[in-house]
Write a protein that holds these residues in place. Structure first.
Motif, PDB file in Angstrom:
ATOM      1  N   GLN A  44      -8.810   4.256  -0.003  1.00 16.25           N
ATOM      2  CA  GLN A  44      -9.635   3.076  -0.273  1.00 16.25           C
ATOM      3  C   GLN A  44      -9.564   2.692  -1.740  1.00 16.25           C
ATOM      4  O   GLN A  44      -9.493   1.502  -2.090  1.00 16.25           O
ATOM      5  CB  GLN A  44     -11.084   3.367   0.128  1.00 16.25           C
ATOM      6  CG  GLN A  44     -12.026   2.175  -0.022  1.00 16.25           C
ATOM      7  CD  GLN A  44     -11.654   1.038   0.898  1.00 16.25           C
ATOM      8  OE1 GLN A  44     -11.189   1.284   2.016  1.00 16.25           O
ATOM      9  NE2 GLN A  44     -11.832  -0.185   0.434  1.00 16.25           N
ATOM     10  N   ALA A  45      -9.571   3.711  -2.638  1.00 14.27           N
ATOM     11  CA  ALA A  45      -9.471   3.432  -4.066  1.00 14.27           C
ATOM     12  C   ALA A  45      -8.137   2.779  -4.403  1.00 14.27           C
ATOM     13  O   ALA A  45      -8.071   1.834  -5.200  1.00 14.27           O
ATOM     14  CB  ALA A  45      -9.660   4.728  -4.865  1.00 14.27           C
ATOM     15  N   ARG A  46      -7.045   3.275  -3.766  1.00 11.52           N
ATOM     16  CA  ARG A  46      -5.737   2.674  -4.002  1.00 11.52           C
ATOM     17  C   ARG A  46      -5.697   1.227  -3.501  1.00 11.52           C
ATOM     18  O   ARG A  46      -5.143   0.346  -4.159  1.00 11.52           O
ATOM     19  CB  ARG A  46      -4.641   3.506  -3.324  1.00 11.52           C
ATOM     20  CG  ARG A  46      -4.289   4.796  -4.064  1.00 11.52           C
ATOM     21  CD  ARG A  46      -3.009   5.400  -3.533  1.00 11.52           C
ATOM     22  NE  ARG A  46      -3.125   5.759  -2.125  1.00 11.52           N
ATOM     23  CZ  ARG A  46      -3.548   6.938  -1.676  1.00 11.52           C
ATOM     24  NH1 ARG A  46      -3.924   7.872  -2.552  1.00 11.52           N
ATOM     25  NH2 ARG A  46      -3.617   7.199  -0.395  1.00 11.52           N
ATOM     26  N   ARG A  47      -6.265   0.985  -2.328  1.00 14.86           N
ATOM     27  CA  ARG A  47      -6.285  -0.379  -1.807  1.00 14.86           C
ATOM     28  C   ARG A  47      -7.080  -1.324  -2.716  1.00 14.86           C
ATOM     29  O   ARG A  47      -6.681  -2.465  -2.970  1.00 14.86           O
ATOM     30  CB  ARG A  47      -6.873  -0.390  -0.398  1.00 14.86           C
ATOM     31  CG  ARG A  47      -5.910   0.156   0.662  1.00 14.86           C
ATOM     32  CD  ARG A  47      -6.405  -0.187   2.055  1.00 14.86           C
ATOM     33  NE  ARG A  47      -7.703   0.437   2.341  1.00 14.86           N
ATOM     34  CZ  ARG A  47      -7.841   1.633   2.891  1.00 14.86           C
ATOM     35  NH1 ARG A  47      -6.769   2.384   3.191  1.00 14.86           N
ATOM     36  NH2 ARG A  47      -9.043   2.120   3.159  1.00 14.86           N
ATOM     37  N   ASP A  48      -8.237  -0.817  -3.193  1.00 17.91           N
ATOM     38  CA  ASP A  48      -9.043  -1.638  -4.096  1.00 17.91           C
ATOM     39  C   ASP A  48      -8.268  -1.974  -5.373  1.00 17.91           C
ATOM     40  O   ASP A  48      -8.315  -3.114  -5.876  1.00 17.91           O
ATOM     41  CB  ASP A  48     -10.348  -0.927  -4.440  1.00 17.91           C
ATOM     42  CG  ASP A  48     -11.260  -0.785  -3.222  1.00 17.91           C
ATOM     43  OD1 ASP A  48     -11.044  -1.533  -2.242  1.00 17.91           O
ATOM     44  OD2 ASP A  48     -12.168   0.064  -3.262  1.00 17.91           O
ATOM     45  N   GLN A  49      -7.558  -0.964  -5.892  1.00 18.86           N
ATOM     46  CA  GLN A  49      -6.787  -1.183  -7.116  1.00 18.86           C
ATOM     47  C   GLN A  49      -5.661  -2.200  -6.892  1.00 18.86           C
ATOM     48  O   GLN A  49      -5.411  -3.089  -7.735  1.00 18.86           O
ATOM     49  CB  GLN A  49      -6.205   0.145  -7.612  1.00 18.86           C
ATOM     50  CG  GLN A  49      -5.463   0.017  -8.948  1.00 18.86           C
ATOM     51  CD  GLN A  49      -4.966   1.370  -9.438  1.00 18.86           C
ATOM     52  OE1 GLN A  49      -5.160   2.397  -8.752  1.00 18.86           O
ATOM     53  NE2 GLN A  49      -4.347   1.381 -10.598  1.00 18.86           N
ATOM     54  N   GLN A  50      -4.981  -2.069  -5.747  1.00 23.67           N
ATOM     55  CA  GLN A  50      -3.914  -3.014  -5.429  1.00 23.67           C
ATOM     56  C   GLN A  50      -4.453  -4.439  -5.274  1.00 23.67           C
ATOM     57  O   GLN A  50      -3.835  -5.409  -5.717  1.00 23.67           O
ATOM     58  CB  GLN A  50      -3.197  -2.580  -4.147  1.00 23.67           C
ATOM     59  CG  GLN A  50      -2.383  -1.295  -4.313  1.00 23.67           C
ATOM     60  CD  GLN A  50      -1.787  -0.828  -3.003  1.00 23.67           C
ATOM     61  OE1 GLN A  50      -2.056  -1.408  -1.941  1.00 23.67           O
ATOM     62  NE2 GLN A  50      -0.985   0.234  -3.060  1.00 23.67           N
ATOM     63  N   GLU A  51      -5.618  -4.569  -4.638  1.00 28.52           N
ATOM     64  CA  GLU A  51      -6.209  -5.894  -4.480  1.00 28.52           C
ATOM     65  C   GLU A  51      -6.601  -6.497  -5.826  1.00 28.52           C
ATOM     66  O   GLU A  51      -6.437  -7.706  -6.051  1.00 28.52           O
ATOM     67  CB  GLU A  51      -7.430  -5.801  -3.561  1.00 28.52           C
ATOM     68  CG  GLU A  51      -7.082  -5.498  -2.103  1.00 28.52           C
ATOM     69  CD  GLU A  51      -8.320  -5.343  -1.239  1.00 28.52           C
ATOM     70  OE1 GLU A  51      -9.433  -5.433  -1.814  1.00 28.52           O
ATOM     71  OE2 GLU A  51      -8.183  -5.151  -0.027  1.00 28.52           O
ATOM     72  N   ASP A  52      -7.123  -5.624  -6.714  1.00 30.67           N
ATOM     73  CA  ASP A  52      -7.487  -6.123  -8.046  1.00 30.67           C
ATOM     74  C   ASP A  52      -6.254  -6.613  -8.801  1.00 30.67           C
ATOM     75  O   ASP A  52      -6.268  -7.674  -9.449  1.00 30.67           O
ATOM     76  CB  ASP A  52      -8.194  -5.027  -8.845  1.00 30.67           C
ATOM     77  CG  ASP A  52      -9.561  -4.698  -8.262  1.00 30.67           C
ATOM     78  OD1 ASP A  52     -10.097  -5.549  -7.517  1.00 30.67           O
ATOM     79  OD2 ASP A  52     -10.084  -3.606  -8.550  1.00 30.67           O
TER      80      ASP A  52
END
Length: 237
Positions: A44-52
């Motif tokens: 989830q943290a990786r996905r959030d970072q990619q979205e940012d």
């Protein structure tokens, strides 16, 4: 007593065994669930970072105010371009009109100069007391006495005159001046209709050259036939 102790000890051993079995069977499951939980959090943290990062790279969606401002700026630029084109067109039209008028003026001037009588001589001086003009001939044909002349300056008739004396040796002849209003401006005696050195002398408009300008070999005969004037004209510079 010993039997009681043995029973208690047996119960304790059984409880420890049960706890050991429970711990042995429960801890690996808990660890697996914890590892799964940690992995999901990391994902989830990786996905959030990619979205940012994607949001930072992707241009912001224009709002309604931004679109309106851009439309106004484009309209203003288009209006400025049209104004420049109109100004350029007007300048071209004005330039072409000016050149056309200049060509027409030159053409009219050329036609007028071609149609205008050629100069017989140039005014050298004017004696106001004697009302006499001294003229230097610029042709090989001297006018006869009594020839009607006109003094021309910048295309306008300044005055008229009548030839009174001829000096063939010096190519100089004199004429008695009279004022005229051929230009229709109603001028009286003033500087504008007073002969000046350098003014052109021509035949009066309407006078034929053939009848007023004899050939170079007939000047002496015509002089003898016409009366002479005893008065001597004094040139005035």
């Amino acid at each position: 007593m010993n039997s009681f102790r043995i029973a208690i000890l047996s119960i304790l051993i059984a409880a420890v065994g049960i706890m050991g079995v429970v711990v042995y069977m429960t801890i690996p499951g808990m660890q697996a669930r914890k590892a799964e939980y940690d992995n999901s959090r990391a994902d989830q943290a990786r996905r959030d970072q990619q979205e940012d990062e994607a949001a930072k790279e992707k241009p912001a969606k224009p709002t309604e105010d931004d679109a309106l401002a851009r439309a106004r700026a484009e309209h203003k630029q288009a209006a400025e371009r049209r104004e420049k084109e109109i100004n350029h067109t007007e300048e071209q039209i004005a330039l072409e009109s000016g050149l056309r008028k200049e060509r027409e003026a030159r053409s009219r001037q050329a036609v007028e100069e071609a149609a205008a009588p050629s100069a017989l001589g140039l005014v050298q001086s004017y004696d106001q007391n004697w009302n006499s003009i001294i003229i230097k001939s610029v042709t090989d044909r001297m006018p006869e006495k009594g020839t009607q002349l006109a003094v021309r300056r910048e295309g306008l008739i300044v005055c008229e005159a009548t030839v009174t004396n001829i000096e063939t040796e010096t190519n100089i002849f004199t004429a008695e001046m009279r004022y005229t209003d051929r230009n229709g401006n109603g001028e009286n005696l003033n500087d504008s209709n007073t002969p000046k050195p350098g003014d052109q002398v021509i035949l009066c408009p309407g006078v034929s050259q053939d009848t007023q300008l004899p050939g170079s070999d007939s000047g002496s005969e015509s002089d003898e036939m016409l009366p002479t004037i005893d008065a001597t004209l004094v040139p005035v510079p």
